[in-house]
Write a protein that holds these residues in place. Sequence first.
Motif, PDB file in Angstrom:
ATOM      1  N   ILE A 207       0.723  -1.236   0.073  1.00 51.63           N
ATOM      2  CA  ILE A 207       0.038   0.048  -0.041  1.00 51.63           C
ATOM      3  C   ILE A 207       0.617   1.233  -0.048  1.00 51.63           C
ATOM      4  CG2 ILE A 207      -1.914   1.240   1.199  1.00 51.63           C
ATOM      5  CD1 ILE A 207      -2.853  -1.004   0.040  1.00 51.63           C
ATOM      6  N   ALA A 208       1.898   1.355   0.930  1.00 52.80           N
ATOM      7  CA  ALA A 208       2.733   2.547   0.957  1.00 52.80           C
ATOM      8  C   ALA A 208       3.343   2.770  -0.494  1.00 52.80           C
ATOM      9  CB  ALA A 208       3.650   2.426   2.234  1.00 52.80           C
ATOM     10  N   ALA A 209       3.952   1.728  -1.111  1.00 56.66           N
ATOM     11  CA  ALA A 209       4.615   1.933  -2.329  1.00 56.66           C
ATOM     12  C   ALA A 209       3.576   2.256  -3.425  1.00 56.66           C
ATOM     13  CB  ALA A 209       5.295   0.506  -2.642  1.00 56.66           C
ATOM     14  N   LEU A 210       2.236   1.853  -3.185  1.00 61.00           N
ATOM     15  CA  LEU A 210       1.517   2.376  -4.401  1.00 61.00           C
ATOM     16  C   LEU A 210       1.127   3.788  -4.171  1.00 61.00           C
ATOM     17  CD1 LEU A 210      -1.062  -0.986  -4.379  1.00 61.00           C
ATOM     18  CD2 LEU A 210       0.581  -0.215  -6.179  1.00 61.00           C
ATOM     19  N   ARG A 211       0.939   4.288  -2.904  1.00 55.40           N
ATOM     20  CA  ARG A 211       0.739   5.630  -2.787  1.00 55.40           C
ATOM     21  C   ARG A 211       1.539   6.506  -3.273  1.00 55.40           C
ATOM     22  NH1 ARG A 211      -1.572   4.962   3.617  1.00 55.40           N
ATOM     23  NH2 ARG A 211      -3.798   4.705   3.052  1.00 55.40           N
ATOM     24  N   LEU A 212       2.958   6.050  -2.896  1.00 58.78           N
ATOM     25  CA  LEU A 212       4.112   6.691  -3.551  1.00 58.78           C
ATOM     26  C   LEU A 212       4.242   6.728  -4.843  1.00 58.78           C
ATOM     27  CD1 LEU A 212       6.533   8.365  -2.089  1.00 58.78           C
ATOM     28  CD2 LEU A 212       7.874   6.180  -2.452  1.00 58.78           C
ATOM     29  N   GLU A 213       3.912   5.716  -5.682  1.00 61.95           N
ATOM     30  CA  GLU A 213       3.774   5.495  -7.252  1.00 61.95           C
ATOM     31  C   GLU A 213       2.938   6.508  -7.557  1.00 61.95           C
ATOM     32  OE1 GLU A 213       3.700   2.269 -10.735  1.00 61.95           O
ATOM     33  OE2 GLU A 213       3.610   1.740  -8.484  1.00 61.95           O
ATOM     34  N   LEU A 214       1.561   6.585  -6.924  1.00 62.87           N
ATOM     35  CA  LEU A 214       0.654   7.405  -7.245  1.00 62.87           C
ATOM     36  C   LEU A 214       1.009   8.752  -7.383  1.00 62.87           C
ATOM     37  CD1 LEU A 214      -2.508   7.737  -8.138  1.00 62.87           C
ATOM     38  CD2 LEU A 214      -2.769   8.307  -5.510  1.00 62.87           C
ATOM     39  N   ARG A 215       1.813   9.294  -6.446  1.00 63.64           N
ATOM     40  CA  ARG A 215       2.010  10.671  -6.461  1.00 63.64           C
ATOM     41  C   ARG A 215       3.535  10.731  -7.624  1.00 63.64           C
ATOM     42  NH1 ARG A 215       4.780  11.937  -0.954  1.00 63.64           N
ATOM     43  NH2 ARG A 215       5.553  13.778  -2.029  1.00 63.64           N
ATOM     44  N   ALA A 216       3.978   9.826  -7.930  1.00 63.36           N
ATOM     45  CA  ALA A 216       5.319   9.898  -8.749  1.00 63.36           C
ATOM     46  C   ALA A 216       4.521   9.747 -10.165  1.00 63.36           C
ATOM     47  CB  ALA A 216       6.209   8.738  -8.685  1.00 63.36           C
ATOM     48  N   GLN A 217       3.653   8.944 -10.476  1.00 63.58           N
ATOM     49  CA  GLN A 217       3.006   9.005 -11.719  1.00 63.58           C
ATOM     50  C   GLN A 217       2.051  10.475 -11.948  1.00 63.58           C
ATOM     51  OE1 GLN A 217       3.834   6.851 -13.856  1.00 63.58           O
ATOM     52  NE2 GLN A 217       4.114   4.821 -12.839  1.00 63.58           N
ATOM     53  N   GLN A 218       1.591  11.034 -11.105  1.00 58.92           N
ATOM     54  CA  GLN A 218       1.106  12.413 -11.200  1.00 58.92           C
ATOM     55  C   GLN A 218       1.974  13.267 -11.533  1.00 58.92           C
ATOM     56  OE1 GLN A 218      -0.819  12.378  -7.335  1.00 58.92           O
ATOM     57  NE2 GLN A 218      -2.793  13.082  -8.373  1.00 58.92           N
ATOM     58  N   GLY A 219       3.030  13.251 -11.051  1.00 56.67           N
ATOM     59  CA  GLY A 219       4.326  14.079 -11.461  1.00 56.67           C
ATOM     60  C   GLY A 219       4.715  13.757 -12.824  1.00 56.67           C
ATOM     61  N   CYS A 220       4.631  12.559 -13.117  1.00 62.00           N
ATOM     62  CA  CYS A 220       5.310  12.366 -14.480  1.00 62.00           C
ATOM     63  C   CYS A 220       4.074  12.750 -15.598  1.00 62.00           C
ATOM     64  CB  CYS A 220       5.789  10.931 -14.720  1.00 62.00           C
ATOM     65  SG  CYS A 220       7.176  10.330 -13.778  1.00 62.00           S
ATOM     66  N   GLY A 221       2.975  12.769 -15.198  1.00 66.92           N
ATOM     67  CA  GLY A 221       2.001  12.947 -16.163  1.00 66.92           C
ATOM     68  C   GLY A 221       1.308  11.793 -16.743  1.00 66.92           C
TER      69      GLY A 221
END
Length: 392
Positions: free
Chosen positions: A187-201
Amino acid sequence: MKGLLWVLTLFALAVGVSLAAHFNDGYVLLVFPPYRAEISLNFAILLILTAFVVLYVLLRGASLTLSLPTRVREFRERRLREKTIGTFHDVVRLLFEGRYSQAMKKASEAHAAGQSPALAALLAARSAQRLHEPYKQQAWLERAALDDPKLQPACLMLEAEMQVEMQRFDEAVSALKRLQEISGRHIAALRLELRAQQGCGNWDEVLRIARLLEKRNALLPELAQEIKLKAHRENIRQRRSDLARLQAYQREMPSREGSPRLARAYAEALMELGADADAQRFIEAQLDVEWDSRLVSLYGQNRGGDLTSRIACADKWLPQHRDDPQLLLALGRMCLAQRLWGKAQSFLEAALSLSEAREVRLELARLFEETDRSDEAMHHYRAAAGEHLVAQ
């Protein structure tokens, strides 16, 4: 009370032994030619017990003497463990207190002393992250991974957090992919990846992760809805130059993720591409399902398509929404475009009576200009300019 019972028990036992010895007339005969020795049985029992105790003490003393080096080594190891535990307690306490410089110093000391060096390096990396010192954090992460390969997942999580904070979203996604290969996603990794993918567009990935987190109850429904709404709007914006892709995306979108704001974004994209008839049909269908004043306003701004049918459709909505100024404004705009001056004026003045919005006054001014009533047009232009200044 308990001590008194023990004393009484010992006295009773002594009395019992004394009485037993008094009535014991037995003896022990020891023969070792040419010698003979005769002793009482009581004395023989006493000698045996004494010899046993002396032998036990001697053997115990020898054992303790021989094990002394081992005991000293174990004592030192125990003291070192206690010191290590105390040091790590201090590091964790300092981290929670927000004293990151001292926490990193303590963790460095523990690492230099060889006290769980991998864990010490990991704690030092966390402290460096809180101090926004990425180069130190990266160096400590490399030491932690080198000291103990089992800490590789933790190092990758810290590295991804660091990259997100530094807005290096591509590198954060790369670190999280390596983490997935090692230990899978959590879960924690998915939340972090969500932020990263938002930043990448990468909005398709954002949608996928948001849906997965929502399914696992790891995101509040309201927050998940907002994230998905933004992702859909960005995907629509990226497809504004291709009508076929835009319409295909709209068809594939789950109905439960729709909203008035998303409908407005899609309708605006259709209008920008010149698909006015498609925009008209979409807005009409959407308003039949859920009324939205802003979407009605957009309906009136659409300059293409069949204006006569649009005016007729808006007239059907009017009995249920007479107090909606946006509907009246839309009707006024469409009638103005059709040069229906009288109807346009009545609709716009009705909208102005409900809401003295700047856009209503501008439409009235345009109407009066078209009908050669310059004084009335200037009156509304001045009023619109005054409202604009007040709004600023």
